[in-house]
Scaffold this motif. Structure first.
Motif, mmCIF file in Angstrom:
data_model
loop_
_atom_site.group_PDB
_atom_site.id
_atom_site.type_symbol
_atom_site.label_atom_id
_atom_site.label_comp_id
_atom_site.label_asym_id
_atom_site.label_seq_id
_atom_site.Cartn_x
_atom_site.Cartn_y
_atom_site.Cartn_z
ATOM 1 N N HIS A 48 -78.297 64.930 45.413
ATOM 2 C CA HIS A 48 -79.074 64.181 44.439
ATOM 3 C C HIS A 48 -80.538 64.069 44.867
ATOM 4 O O HIS A 48 -81.443 64.109 44.028
ATOM 5 C CB HIS A 48 -78.471 62.788 44.217
ATOM 6 C CG HIS A 48 -77.339 62.776 43.247
ATOM 7 N ND1 HIS A 48 -76.045 63.112 43.610
ATOM 8 C CD2 HIS A 48 -77.297 62.505 41.914
ATOM 9 C CE1 HIS A 48 -75.261 63.038 42.547
ATOM 10 N NE2 HIS A 48 -76.000 62.665 41.508
ATOM 11 N N VAL A 49 -80.774 63.947 46.149
ATOM 12 C CA VAL A 49 -82.146 63.939 46.660
ATOM 13 C C VAL A 49 -82.826 65.275 46.364
ATOM 14 O O VAL A 49 -83.994 65.324 45.961
ATOM 15 C CB VAL A 49 -82.169 63.650 48.176
ATOM 16 C CG1 VAL A 49 -83.550 63.947 48.772
ATOM 17 C CG2 VAL A 49 -81.801 62.202 48.437
ATOM 18 N N GLY A 90 -79.447 57.102 43.918
ATOM 19 C CA GLY A 90 -79.528 57.596 45.285
ATOM 20 C C GLY A 90 -79.764 56.481 46.289
ATOM 21 O O GLY A 90 -79.208 56.505 47.395
ATOM 22 N N GLU A 120 -77.672 69.221 36.619
ATOM 23 C CA GLU A 120 -78.319 67.904 36.504
ATOM 24 C C GLU A 120 -79.252 67.852 35.306
ATOM 25 O O GLU A 120 -79.366 66.825 34.629
ATOM 26 C CB GLU A 120 -79.108 67.593 37.781
ATOM 27 C CG GLU A 120 -79.795 66.241 37.766
ATOM 28 C CD GLU A 120 -78.813 65.084 37.766
ATOM 29 O OE1 GLU A 120 -79.023 64.133 36.983
ATOM 30 O OE2 GLU A 120 -77.855 65.125 38.549
ATOM 31 N N SER A 142 -82.198 67.411 43.870
ATOM 32 C CA SER A 142 -82.531 67.520 42.450
ATOM 33 C C SER A 142 -83.645 66.549 42.066
ATOM 34 O O SER A 142 -84.488 66.857 41.214
ATOM 35 C CB SER A 142 -81.285 67.277 41.589
ATOM 36 O OG SER A 142 -80.714 66.013 41.851
ATOM 37 N N LEU A 143 -83.682 65.373 42.703
ATOM 38 C CA LEU A 143 -84.756 64.410 42.444
ATOM 39 C C LEU A 143 -86.110 64.976 42.872
ATOM 40 O O LEU A 143 -87.101 64.882 42.136
ATOM 41 C CB LEU A 143 -84.477 63.106 43.196
ATOM 42 C CG LEU A 143 -85.566 62.034 43.113
ATOM 43 C CD1 LEU A 143 -85.754 61.557 41.683
ATOM 44 C CD2 LEU A 143 -85.221 60.862 44.028
ATOM 45 N N ILE A 203 -82.032 58.595 38.864
ATOM 46 C CA ILE A 203 -81.531 59.296 40.054
ATOM 47 C C ILE A 203 -81.989 58.578 41.316
ATOM 48 O O ILE A 203 -81.235 58.453 42.288
ATOM 49 C CB ILE A 203 -81.998 60.764 40.075
ATOM 50 C CG1 ILE A 203 -81.462 61.535 38.860
ATOM 51 C CG2 ILE A 203 -81.541 61.456 41.346
ATOM 52 C CD1 ILE A 203 -82.000 62.956 38.746
ATOM 53 N N LEU A 204 -83.231 58.071 41.288
ATOM 54 C CA LEU A 204 -83.755 57.344 42.440
ATOM 55 C C LEU A 204 -82.946 56.075 42.699
ATOM 56 O O LEU A 204 -82.586 55.773 43.840
ATOM 57 C CB LEU A 204 -85.220 56.988 42.203
ATOM 58 C CG LEU A 204 -85.937 56.234 43.332
ATOM 59 C CD1 LEU A 204 -85.931 57.058 44.614
ATOM 60 C CD2 LEU A 204 -87.369 55.901 42.926
ATOM 61 N N SER A 245 -84.983 60.794 33.959
ATOM 62 C CA SER A 245 -84.017 61.029 35.033
ATOM 63 C C SER A 245 -84.522 60.526 36.380
ATOM 64 O O SER A 245 -83.722 60.183 37.249
ATOM 65 C CB SER A 245 -83.692 62.527 35.140
ATOM 66 O OG SER A 245 -84.777 63.248 35.723
ATOM 67 N N ILE A 246 -85.838 60.474 36.558
ATOM 68 C CA ILE A 246 -86.407 60.173 37.875
ATOM 69 C C ILE A 246 -86.041 58.775 38.357
ATOM 70 O O ILE A 246 -85.465 58.630 39.450
ATOM 71 C CB ILE A 246 -87.928 60.402 37.873
ATOM 72 C CG1 ILE A 246 -88.226 61.882 37.650
ATOM 73 C CG2 ILE A 246 -88.552 59.930 39.189
ATOM 74 C CD1 ILE A 246 -89.687 62.202 37.437
ATOM 75 N N ILE A 280 -89.492 65.712 40.494
ATOM 76 C CA ILE A 280 -90.740 65.037 40.863
ATOM 77 C C ILE A 280 -91.845 66.066 41.122
ATOM 78 O O ILE A 280 -92.980 65.905 40.652
ATOM 79 C CB ILE A 280 -90.535 64.152 42.107
ATOM 80 C CG1 ILE A 280 -89.730 62.906 41.735
ATOM 81 C CG2 ILE A 280 -91.884 63.746 42.709
ATOM 82 C CD1 ILE A 280 -89.374 62.031 42.920
#
Length: 267
Positions: A48-49, A201, A17, A51-52, A197-198, A193-194, A56
């Motif tokens: 994905h959660v 997701g 990622e 990696s998020l 991805i959020l 990316s935050i 964070i």
């Protein structure tokens, strides 16, 4: 899914990622090469959660400072202007990918998730990363860029919706070409990316809730944990690596991967 499948896919998601080698490519390829069944939407959301959460937690202090000063600026109260500006840059850099994803999702899912496309984008954008790493001036810090540079990186991030491009790879490449230091280009890429991805997701979660089915709770739980651990380790090690070295190993990997993919496609 058999256990080895979700273990491998969770680690792949976490590691790729944030490395400039394309997570989407590495998640698509096992299914096509090894004949694995699709891992399912619930598992996709879970990794994905993971990696998020990793990005964070790693940038938690910076995110708190940026968010606080961003809202202080909106309220026209005293704030750190550099941190407030970073909030605006992240917001501006996110917009192109959101629009492009909304308009082109069907086309991408239908026509671009193939080994040939991945081989071409992996090779092409790997060479572009090499060019940026070698030729770019790399003199600007994150505080020195403005909305135009953020928008340019945002359009580059939109291209990463094409499998094989690599979101982190193309945004770092764009940052380097715009004159940013390697670490600052990587930092901005991670921060960008935050929200993306959020958003992805959230959409996948809504889709999941609208089509309820039975889930493998064990796969979801361990998948998210493995994705978190591998993503966090990847961020720490990657930032230390590029602070001392360049992107050449990742370029070489992408070219080798591209060559293998071309062989698989034409054989």
């Amino acid at each position: 899914m058999i256990s080895i499948q979700w273990i491998v896919l969770a680690i792949i998601q976490g590691v790729t990622e944030f490395l400039p080698i394309s997570s989407s490519a590495h998640l698509i390829l096992p299914a096509q090469i090894l004949g694995w069944a699709d891992q399912g939407l619930a598992f996709d959301v879970a990794v994905h959660v993971g990696s998020l959460l990793a990005v964070i937690i790693y940038f938690r202090k910076a995110l708190i400072d940026i968010t606080a000063n961003f809202f202080l600026r909106l309220a026209q109260k005293p704030c750190d202007s550099n941190l407030a500006n970073q909030g605006w840059l992240i917001l501006i850099g996110t917009i192109p990918a959101v629009i492009f994803g909304f308009l082109m999702e069907h086309v991408i899912e239908t026509y671009l998730r193939s080994i040939l496309v991945i081989a071409m984008t992996t090779t092409l954008f790997g060479l572009l990363l090499w060019f940026a790493d070698v030729k770019a001036k790399q003199v600007k810090s994150l505080d020195a860029i403005g909305w135009k540079e953020a928008l340019a990186v945002g359009f580059a991030q939109a291209l990463a919706l094409i499998p094989g491009t690599s979101r982190s790879g193309i945004t770092m490449t764009a940052g380097l070409l715009l004159g940013m230091h390697k670490v600052d280009a990587a930092r901005f890429s991670f921060l960008l990316s935050i929200p993306l991805i959020l958003a992805a997701g959230t959409l996948k979660t809504i889709e999941l809730l609208q089509s309820p089915s039975s889930y493998d709770i064990q796969a979801i739980a361990f998948g998210s944990v493995l994705s978190f651990i591998s993503a966090f380790a990847c961020i720490v090690l990657f930032l230390k690596w590029i602070e001392r070295s360049g992107f050449l190993p990742f370029v070489v990997y992408r070219l080798a991967l591209g060559a293998v993919l071309f062989y698989l496609y034409f054989s």
